[in-house]
Every structure is written in structure tokens, then in C-alpha cells.
Design a protein around this motif. Structure first.
Motif, PDB file in Angstrom:
ATOM      1  N   GLU A  50       0.800  -1.165  -0.022  1.00  0.00           N
ATOM      2  CA  GLU A  50      -0.131   0.088  -0.011  1.00  0.00           C
ATOM      3  C   GLU A  50       0.807   1.237   0.082  1.00  0.00           C
ATOM      4  N   PHE A  51       1.895   1.333   0.710  1.00  0.00           N
ATOM      5  CA  PHE A  51       2.911   2.416   0.851  1.00  0.00           C
ATOM      6  C   PHE A  51       3.538   2.769  -0.381  1.00  0.00           C
ATOM      7  N   ASN A  52       3.817   1.678  -1.386  1.00  0.00           N
ATOM      8  CA  ASN A  52       4.555   1.915  -2.535  1.00  0.00           C
ATOM      9  C   ASN A  52       3.564   2.460  -3.597  1.00  0.00           C
ATOM     10  N   ALA A  53       2.258   1.742  -3.508  1.00  0.00           N
ATOM     11  CA  ALA A  53       1.093   2.420  -4.313  1.00  0.00           C
ATOM     12  C   ALA A  53       0.861   3.815  -4.107  1.00  0.00           C
ATOM     13  N   ALA A  54       0.950   4.347  -2.947  1.00  0.00           N
ATOM     14  CA  ALA A  54       0.659   5.784  -2.412  1.00  0.00           C
ATOM     15  C   ALA A  54       1.867   6.621  -2.698  1.00  0.00           C
ATOM     16  N   LYS A  55       2.934   6.070  -2.942  1.00  0.00           N
ATOM     17  CA  LYS A  55       3.992   6.987  -3.028  1.00  0.00           C
ATOM     18  C   LYS A  55       4.072   7.701  -4.641  1.00  0.00           C
ATOM     19  N   VAL A  56       3.426   7.298  -5.570  1.00  0.00           N
ATOM     20  CA  VAL A  56       3.116   8.144  -6.765  1.00  0.00           C
ATOM     21  C   VAL A  56       1.830   7.709  -7.402  1.00  0.00           C
ATOM     22  N   SER A  57       0.683   8.174  -6.436  1.00  0.00           N
ATOM     23  CA  SER A  57      -0.783   7.573  -6.617  1.00  0.00           C
ATOM     24  C   SER A  57      -1.280   8.576  -7.567  1.00  0.00           C
ATOM     25  N   LEU A  58      -0.758   9.549  -7.825  1.00  0.00           N
ATOM     26  CA  LEU A  58      -1.476  10.701  -8.702  1.00  0.00           C
ATOM     27  C   LEU A  58      -2.902  11.178  -8.480  1.00  0.00           C
ATOM     28  N   GLY A  59      -2.901  10.978  -7.162  1.00  0.00           N
ATOM     29  CA  GLY A  59      -4.164  11.738  -6.304  1.00  0.00           C
ATOM     30  C   GLY A  59      -5.217  10.735  -6.393  1.00  0.00           C
ATOM     31  N   VAL A  60      -5.084   9.681  -7.058  1.00  0.00           N
ATOM     32  CA  VAL A  60      -6.251   8.624  -7.073  1.00  0.00           C
ATOM     33  C   VAL A  60      -6.588   7.750  -5.886  1.00  0.00           C
ATOM     34  N   LEU A  61      -5.766   7.714  -4.600  1.00  0.00           N
ATOM     35  CA  LEU A  61      -6.097   6.871  -3.520  1.00  0.00           C
ATOM     36  C   LEU A  61      -6.559   7.937  -2.355  1.00  0.00           C
ATOM     37  N   GLY A  62      -6.585   9.047  -2.524  1.00  0.00           N
ATOM     38  CA  GLY A  62      -7.057   9.967  -1.459  1.00  0.00           C
ATOM     39  C   GLY A  62      -5.906  11.012  -1.204  1.00  0.00           C
ATOM     40  N   VAL A  63      -6.244  11.976  -0.580  1.00  0.00           N
ATOM     41  CA  VAL A  63      -5.711  13.175   0.114  1.00  0.00           C
ATOM     42  C   VAL A  63      -4.502  13.032   0.886  1.00  0.00           C
ATOM     43  N   ILE A  64      -2.993  13.318   0.656  1.00  0.00           N
ATOM     44  CA  ILE A  64      -1.933  13.131   1.347  1.00  0.00           C
ATOM     45  C   ILE A  64      -2.074  14.257   2.322  1.00  0.00           C
ATOM     46  N   SER A  65      -2.190  13.676   3.630  1.00  0.00           N
ATOM     47  CA  SER A  65      -2.179  14.633   4.688  1.00  0.00           C
ATOM     48  C   SER A  65      -0.886  15.162   5.223  1.00  0.00           C
ATOM     49  N   GLN A  66       0.003  13.966   5.537  1.00  0.00           N
ATOM     50  CA  GLN A  66       1.312  14.299   6.058  1.00  0.00           C
ATOM     51  C   GLN A  66       2.241  13.270   5.653  1.00  0.00           C
ATOM     52  N   VAL A  67       3.298  13.758   5.247  1.00  0.00           N
ATOM     53  CA  VAL A  67       4.669  13.028   5.014  1.00  0.00           C
ATOM     54  C   VAL A  67       5.257  12.832   6.246  1.00  0.00           C
ATOM     55  N   ARG A  68       5.088  11.795   7.031  1.00  0.00           N
ATOM     56  CA  ARG A  68       5.544  11.712   8.527  1.00  0.00           C
ATOM     57  C   ARG A  68       7.137  11.718   8.645  1.00  0.00           C
ATOM     58  N   SER A  69       7.751  11.119   7.626  1.00  0.00           N
ATOM     59  CA  SER A  69       9.338  11.127   7.871  1.00  0.00           C
ATOM     60  C   SER A  69      10.064  11.069   6.681  1.00  0.00           C
ATOM     61  N   ILE A  70      10.480  12.125   6.360  1.00  0.00           N
ATOM     62  CA  ILE A  70      11.467  12.126   5.241  1.00  0.00           C
ATOM     63  C   ILE A  70      13.064  11.741   5.733  1.00  0.00           C
ATOM     64  N   LYS A  71      13.390  10.544   5.245  1.00  0.00           N
ATOM     65  CA  LYS A  71      14.573   9.927   6.173  1.00  0.00           C
ATOM     66  C   LYS A  71      15.809  10.455   5.968  1.00  0.00           C
ATOM     67  N   ASN A  72      16.795  10.006   6.854  1.00  0.00           N
ATOM     68  CA  ASN A  72      17.984  10.801   6.799  1.00  0.00           C
ATOM     69  C   ASN A  72      19.045  10.625   5.582  1.00  0.00           C
ATOM     70  N   SER A  73      18.410   9.660   4.827  1.00  0.00           N
ATOM     71  CA  SER A  73      19.672   9.727   3.526  1.00  0.00           C
ATOM     72  C   SER A  73      19.169  10.645   2.426  1.00  0.00           C
ATOM     73  N   TYR A  74      18.084  11.445   2.660  1.00  0.00           N
ATOM     74  CA  TYR A  74      17.725  12.463   2.080  1.00  0.00           C
ATOM     75  C   TYR A  74      18.299  13.802   2.257  1.00  0.00           C
ATOM     76  N   PHE A  75      18.974  13.820   3.426  1.00  0.00           N
ATOM     77  CA  PHE A  75      19.529  15.240   4.109  1.00  0.00           C
ATOM     78  C   PHE A  75      20.931  14.876   4.436  1.00  0.00           C
ATOM     79  N   VAL A  76      21.665  15.939   4.299  1.00  0.00           N
ATOM     80  CA  VAL A  76      23.067  16.068   4.661  1.00  0.00           C
ATOM     81  C   VAL A  76      23.292  16.912   5.835  1.00  0.00           C
ATOM     82  N   LEU A  77      24.240  16.862   6.692  1.00  0.00           N
ATOM     83  CA  LEU A  77      24.590  17.843   7.523  1.00  0.00           C
ATOM     84  C   LEU A  77      25.266  18.822   7.088  1.00  0.00           C
ATOM     85  N   ILE A  78      24.934  20.366   7.463  1.00  0.00           N
ATOM     86  CA  ILE A  78      25.954  21.309   7.126  1.00  0.00           C
ATOM     87  C   ILE A  78      26.738  21.597   7.964  1.00  0.00           C
ATOM     88  N   THR A  79      28.077  21.439   7.472  1.00  0.00           N
ATOM     89  CA  THR A  79      29.232  21.701   8.309  1.00  0.00           C
ATOM     90  C   THR A  79      29.809  22.913   7.921  1.00  0.00           C
TER      91      THR A  79
END
Length: 251
Positions: A222-251
Motif C-alpha cells: 500500500e505504501f508503494n502504491a501511495a508514493k506515486v498515486s497521482l491523487g487517486v487514492l486519497g489526499v495526502i495529509s502528512q509525510v511523516r518522515s523524510i529519512k536521513n539519507s535525503y538530508f546531509v549535515l551542514i558543516t
């Protein structure tokens, strides 16, 4: 032998300042255009009723006009649930539109003129930041610009992103938006999300709306289906966690 007089100093000086004035006017127009965000894609005749929707380009590829009976602007998940429940109970078709509706395609168009547009324009709050875990939890209407700013507050930065910061988190998720990188998993935003809250139509027992919490670990299909759902599965309310591999520390 013919003689001509050279231009006077006064005429040369006037021509110079006319050129400077024209360049200034053109520069002002260019910079004003660049710095002015697109208008709200939803326009209504009276209040939030009798509406049309377009995209940030001002027109869909086929130049058609998409109409809807009205638009709702929920500011919280509770309001979003109420909007979806009422529309479901009434048997109305719903479509989601974002702050700038950047998508070229007609994903926000309802069939006919009796549909409901649900805008995430005011679902634009940061729910939680965790500098230690290098994660952010945001509502779906948060723009890429806001996401970058919120990440910077806790010493984080995005190593790559889609090209325009007016995109929303929900919009990026729903349409598979991406940057340009082969680093890590690549640059598709949805590949770095671990949890989604999505509001969908429900049964009578659900009160005509239900909130589904989809996780990469517990509900992978269900998670994979919702990731690129084009809005047909409902309204995304929150993206609860964008995980650490998407961010880098500012040094």
C-alpha cells in the motif's frame, strides 16, 4: 565636397540616458516577472463556488477549461477528514490541487462541473523535526522552499531536489518528482519517505472518511502504491518522515 556636422555633446548625452532608462525598464520587468510567484490556480466566481482550475503555466496542453462546483481549503487534518467525509456521503467526485498546481497534466480536473476541489494550500505546517535522526515530518502542502528552510534550521540540507521550489511535498510525492542524481537511491523524492498519512473516502462505518497510515516496514504494498498515486487514492495529509539519507549535515 560635402561636410556633415558631428553630433553635439548634448544629443549624445540624451541618447545615453535614454538607453539607460530603457535597460532599467526592461530589467525591472524581467526581475518582477522572475520574483512574482504564479497566481492561485483556483479561481471562483463567488467565494469558493463556481470555480475553475488551471496550472502554474496558465493553461493545460489541450487549452481546455476545468470547472468545479466549489473548492475547500482545509487547514488541519481534522478539517480535511470532514471535507472528504461530506463529499463522499454526497457522492461527489473530488480532486486535489496544490498551492501552485505545477503539474502540466490535468490531474486536478473533475469530471463535469459538480466536483469538489480540495486545495492543500493551507496544510503547510512542519509537524516535527529531528536533527539527531535527520528527519522531518511535514504536512503535504509544505513547499520545497519551506522544506529547505526548515531543514536548515536544524543544520540539514538537501543534496538535490526538483528544479522549482514552489512544488509541494504532497505534489512531489503524488507525481514522482525528482532531481538529477544517481547518488544513493537516486533523486526521486518518494524514495526517501518512510511513512505517509492519507485521507481516503470510507464506508458508513468509517464515517465516510478514513485516515490510513502507510509505512515502508508494515504496509509495503500500500505504501508503494501511495508514493506515486497521482491523487487517486486519497489526499495526502502528512509525510511523516523524510529519512536521513535525503538530508546531509551542514558543516
Amino acid at each position: 565636397m560635402a561636410f556633415t556636422s558631428s553630433p553635439s555633446y548634448g544629443s549624445l548625452n540624451a541618447a545615453f540616458w535614454r538607453t539607460i532608462f530603457v535597460v532599467h525598464c526592461i530589467s525591472t520587468l524581467v526581475f518582477t516577472t522572475i520574483s512574482t510567484p504564479p497566481e492561485d490556480p483556483v479561481k471562483c466566481v463567488s467565494g469558493n463556488t463556481n470555480c475553475t482550475v488551471t496550472n502554474s503555466y496558465g493553461a493545460f496542453p489541450d487549452r481546455s477549461t476545468c470547472r468545479a462546483a466549489n473548492v475547500a481549503y482545509p487547514t488541519t487534518e481534522a478539517e480535511l477528514i470532514s471535507v472528504v467525509a461530506a463529499a463522499t456521503k454526497a457522492g461527489r467526485k473530488m480532486r486535489v490541487t496544490t498551492r501552485y498546481s505545477h503539474s502540466i497534466t490535468k490531474l486536478a480536473c473533475t469530471d463535469g462541473t459538480d466536483g469538489l476541489l480540495i486545495s492543500t494550500k493551507f496544510l503547510n505546517h512542519t509537524v516535527r523535526t529531528d536533527a539527531t535522526a535527520m528527519t522531518l515530518t511535514v504536512e503535504s502542502g509544505v513547499t520545497l522552499r519551506q522544506l529547505i528552510a526548515e531543514a536548515a534550521k536544524v543544520g540539514l540540507a538537501l543534496p538535490y531536489a526538483p528544479y522549482w521550489w514552489g512544488l509541494t511535498v504532497g505534489g512531489m510525492m503524488g507525481t514522482g518528482a525528482h532531481g538529477s542524481s544517481l547518488w544513493g537511491k537516486g533523486s526521486a523524492v518518494h524514495d526517501y519517505v518512510t511513512e505517509i498519512r492519507i485521507v481516503s473516502p470510507g464506508s458508513v462505518n468509517d464515517g465516510f472518511a478514513k485516515v490510513r497510515v502507510l509505512r515502508e516496514t508494515t504496509t509495503p504494498k500500500e505504501f508503494n502504491a501511495a508514493k506515486v498515486s497521482l491523487g487517486v487514492l486519497g489526499v495526502i495529509s502528512q509525510v511523516r518522515s523524510i529519512k536521513n539519507s535525503y538530508f546531509v549535515l551542514i558543516t
